[in-house]
Motif scaffolding. Sequence first.
Motif, PDB file in Angstrom:
ATOM      1  N   LEU A   1       0.863  -1.182   0.000  1.00  0.00           N
ATOM      2  CA  LEU A   1       0.000   0.000   0.000  1.00  0.00           C
ATOM      3  C   LEU A   1       0.896   1.226   0.000  1.00  0.00           C
ATOM      4  N   ILE A   2       0.619   2.147  -0.915  1.00  0.00           N
ATOM      5  CA  ILE A   2       1.342   3.421  -0.977  1.00  0.00           C
ATOM      6  C   ILE A   2       0.303   4.520  -0.836  1.00  0.00           C
ATOM      7  N   ALA A   3       0.412   5.327   0.220  1.00  0.00           N
ATOM      8  CA  ALA A   3      -0.634   6.299   0.525  1.00  0.00           C
ATOM      9  C   ALA A   3      -0.062   7.689   0.720  1.00  0.00           C
ATOM     10  N   SER A   4      -0.840   8.685   0.292  1.00  0.00           N
ATOM     11  CA  SER A   4      -0.605  10.076   0.646  1.00  0.00           C
ATOM     12  C   SER A   4      -1.751  10.491   1.555  1.00  0.00           C
ATOM     13  N   LEU A   5      -1.426  10.855   2.789  1.00  0.00           N
ATOM     14  CA  LEU A   5      -2.461  11.166   3.764  1.00  0.00           C
ATOM     15  C   LEU A   5      -2.723  12.655   3.904  1.00  0.00           C
ATOM     16  N   ASP A   6      -2.065  13.468   3.090  1.00  0.00           N
ATOM     17  CA  ASP A   6      -2.466  14.871   2.999  1.00  0.00           C
ATOM     18  C   ASP A   6      -3.795  14.933   2.254  1.00  0.00           C
ATOM     19  N   GLU A   7      -4.631  15.909   2.610  1.00  0.00           N
ATOM     20  CA  GLU A   7      -5.926  16.009   1.940  1.00  0.00           C
ATOM     21  C   GLU A   7      -5.773  16.562   0.527  1.00  0.00           C
ATOM     22  N   PRO A   8      -6.456  15.961  -0.456  1.00  0.00           N
ATOM     23  CA  PRO A   8      -7.349  14.802  -0.323  1.00  0.00           C
ATOM     24  C   PRO A   8      -6.553  13.504  -0.256  1.00  0.00           C
ATOM     25  N   ALA A   9      -6.770  12.739   0.793  1.00  0.00           N
ATOM     26  CA  ALA A   9      -6.023  11.504   1.002  1.00  0.00           C
ATOM     27  C   ALA A   9      -6.360  10.488  -0.086  1.00  0.00           C
ATOM     28  N   ALA A  10      -5.348   9.718  -0.493  1.00  0.00           N
ATOM     29  CA  ALA A  10      -5.544   8.694  -1.525  1.00  0.00           C
ATOM     30  C   ALA A  10      -4.435   7.657  -1.394  1.00  0.00           C
ATOM     31  N   ALA A  11      -4.668   6.494  -2.002  1.00  0.00           N
ATOM     32  CA  ALA A  11      -3.674   5.424  -1.919  1.00  0.00           C
ATOM     33  C   ALA A  11      -3.836   4.483  -3.096  1.00  0.00           C
ATOM     34  N   VAL A  12      -2.793   3.682  -3.306  1.00  0.00           N
ATOM     35  CA  VAL A  12      -2.827   2.583  -4.258  1.00  0.00           C
ATOM     36  C   VAL A  12      -2.464   1.312  -3.499  1.00  0.00           C
ATOM     37  N   HIS A  13      -3.276   0.286  -3.677  1.00  0.00           N
ATOM     38  CA  HIS A  13      -3.038  -1.041  -3.086  1.00  0.00           C
ATOM     39  C   HIS A  13      -2.717  -1.967  -4.254  1.00  0.00           C
ATOM     40  N   THR A  14      -1.596  -2.662  -4.175  1.00  0.00           N
ATOM     41  CA  THR A  14      -1.166  -3.461  -5.315  1.00  0.00           C
ATOM     42  C   THR A  14      -0.598  -4.806  -4.898  1.00  0.00           C
ATOM     43  N   GLU A  15      -0.731  -5.781  -5.802  1.00  0.00           N
ATOM     44  CA  GLU A  15      -0.082  -7.079  -5.656  1.00  0.00           C
ATOM     45  C   GLU A  15       0.890  -7.336  -6.801  1.00  0.00           C
ATOM     46  N   HIS A  16       1.155  -6.302  -7.586  1.00  0.00           N
ATOM     47  CA  HIS A  16       2.075  -6.451  -8.710  1.00  0.00           C
ATOM     48  C   HIS A  16       3.477  -6.720  -8.170  1.00  0.00           C
ATOM     49  N   PRO A  17       4.140  -7.816  -8.599  1.00  0.00           N
ATOM     50  CA  PRO A  17       5.442  -8.177  -8.027  1.00  0.00           C
ATOM     51  C   PRO A  17       6.488  -7.076  -8.141  1.00  0.00           C
ATOM     52  N   ALA A  18       6.545  -6.396  -9.280  1.00  0.00           N
ATOM     53  CA  ALA A  18       7.565  -5.356  -9.459  1.00  0.00           C
ATOM     54  C   ALA A  18       7.326  -4.182  -8.520  1.00  0.00           C
ATOM     55  N   LEU A  19       6.073  -3.727  -8.431  1.00  0.00           N
ATOM     56  CA  LEU A  19       5.761  -2.608  -7.543  1.00  0.00           C
ATOM     57  C   LEU A  19       5.985  -3.002  -6.090  1.00  0.00           C
ATOM     58  N   LEU A  20       5.646  -4.244  -5.760  1.00  0.00           N
ATOM     59  CA  LEU A  20       5.846  -4.712  -4.392  1.00  0.00           C
ATOM     60  C   LEU A  20       7.329  -4.684  -4.025  1.00  0.00           C
ATOM     61  N   ARG A  21       8.196  -5.097  -4.942  1.00  0.00           N
ATOM     62  CA  ARG A  21       9.632  -5.089  -4.651  1.00  0.00           C
ATOM     63  C   ARG A  21      10.155  -3.671  -4.464  1.00  0.00           C
ATOM     64  N   VAL A  22       9.619  -2.741  -5.243  1.00  0.00           N
ATOM     65  CA  VAL A  22      10.030  -1.339  -5.087  1.00  0.00           C
ATOM     66  C   VAL A  22       9.658  -0.821  -3.704  1.00  0.00           C
ATOM     67  N   VAL A  23       8.421  -1.116  -3.264  1.00  0.00           N
ATOM     68  CA  VAL A  23       7.978  -0.657  -1.950  1.00  0.00           C
ATOM     69  C   VAL A  23       8.807  -1.297  -0.841  1.00  0.00           C
ATOM     70  N   GLU A  24       9.041  -2.600  -0.947  1.00  0.00           N
ATOM     71  CA  GLU A  24       9.845  -3.273   0.071  1.00  0.00           C
ATOM     72  C   GLU A  24      11.261  -2.711   0.131  1.00  0.00           C
ATOM     73  N   LYS A  25      11.845  -2.424  -1.032  1.00  0.00           N
ATOM     74  CA  LYS A  25      13.197  -1.849  -1.054  1.00  0.00           C
ATOM     75  C   LYS A  25      13.193  -0.454  -0.444  1.00  0.00           C
ATOM     76  N   LEU A  26      12.177   0.344  -0.745  1.00  0.00           N
ATOM     77  CA  LEU A  26      12.079   1.686  -0.165  1.00  0.00           C
ATOM     78  C   LEU A  26      12.044   1.612   1.355  1.00  0.00           C
ATOM     79  N   ILE A  27      11.242   0.704   1.889  1.00  0.00           N
ATOM     80  CA  ILE A  27      11.128   0.586   3.343  1.00  0.00           C
ATOM     81  C   ILE A  27      12.438   0.090   3.939  1.00  0.00           C
TER      82      ILE A  27
END
Length: 282
Positions: free
Chosen positions: A195-221
């Motif tokens: 899950l990648i979220a921006s909680l500034d208003e207006p709050a929004a997010a993207v929830h994904t199971e795409h392997p490539a995007l998931l690896r990017v998020v895990e590496k960022l964290i």
Amino acid sequence: MIDELVRVGFSSQEARVYVAALRQPSATGYELAKLAGLQRANVYQVLASLTERGVVEQVGDAPARFLAQPPAQVLGRIKHETARRCDALVADLAALSGPAQPTAFWSLKGRESVIERAGALVADAHDRVAVCLWADDLDWLGAPLRAAARSGCHVVVNVFGDVPVDFGEVYRHEPPAKTVGGHLLTLAVDSTTALIASLDEPAAAVHTEHPALLRVVEKLIRDEAYLAAIYDQLRPQLEETFGPHLVDLRSRLLPAEQASALLSVVGFGAGAPVVEELLPPE
């Protein structure tokens, strides 16, 4: 109560008769009709249906009397049967849609939607949860993260701000006032969803199971955790080289407007060439 019983599968008349039977155990059909506000001719048909379903039991013949089964037993059975049907439907409907597509992602709009989805993802975790969040986010995500840690999940928390965290593997970062780019939250669960979220208003997010995007998020964290650990151990040397809060390095890599914002929140700690490059000419 009547409306709630209708929502779990009773008809309106069945719900009224069941409630009446609970209020007056071993009542006759006539007594139940009066208490439920139904015609006597109708109540026996309803009682027959409830008896067949095991909601009430006939306990006498002359006259016939009826005893309501305990709510925990009746509703427990309904809950079990509903869960079984839902599980079967999940499998049947998944078969109709074919294998999941790796490109799938879902957009969320509004703070409440983001909070609900993030909490649900953490609650469903089996092995690992990794997150970057602001200290204030622990007000709503702290309890699910703590529960995941207690259940045996490996929980990694990158927290921006000074707040007690009594669970997981914690990496501390500068307070939100010293950050630029807005209120962001990144979450990875079980190496299967992110899950990648921006909680500034207006709050929004993207929830994904795409392997490539998931690896990017895990590496960022992971990279945020690496930086926090390195900065904690080598802060004097790093700030001597790159300025307070690494402003020399960070400002070179940020868009110009964010770099200017960074200079303002860290008190113009960058070296003179960096400041001159970023500030507009007079």
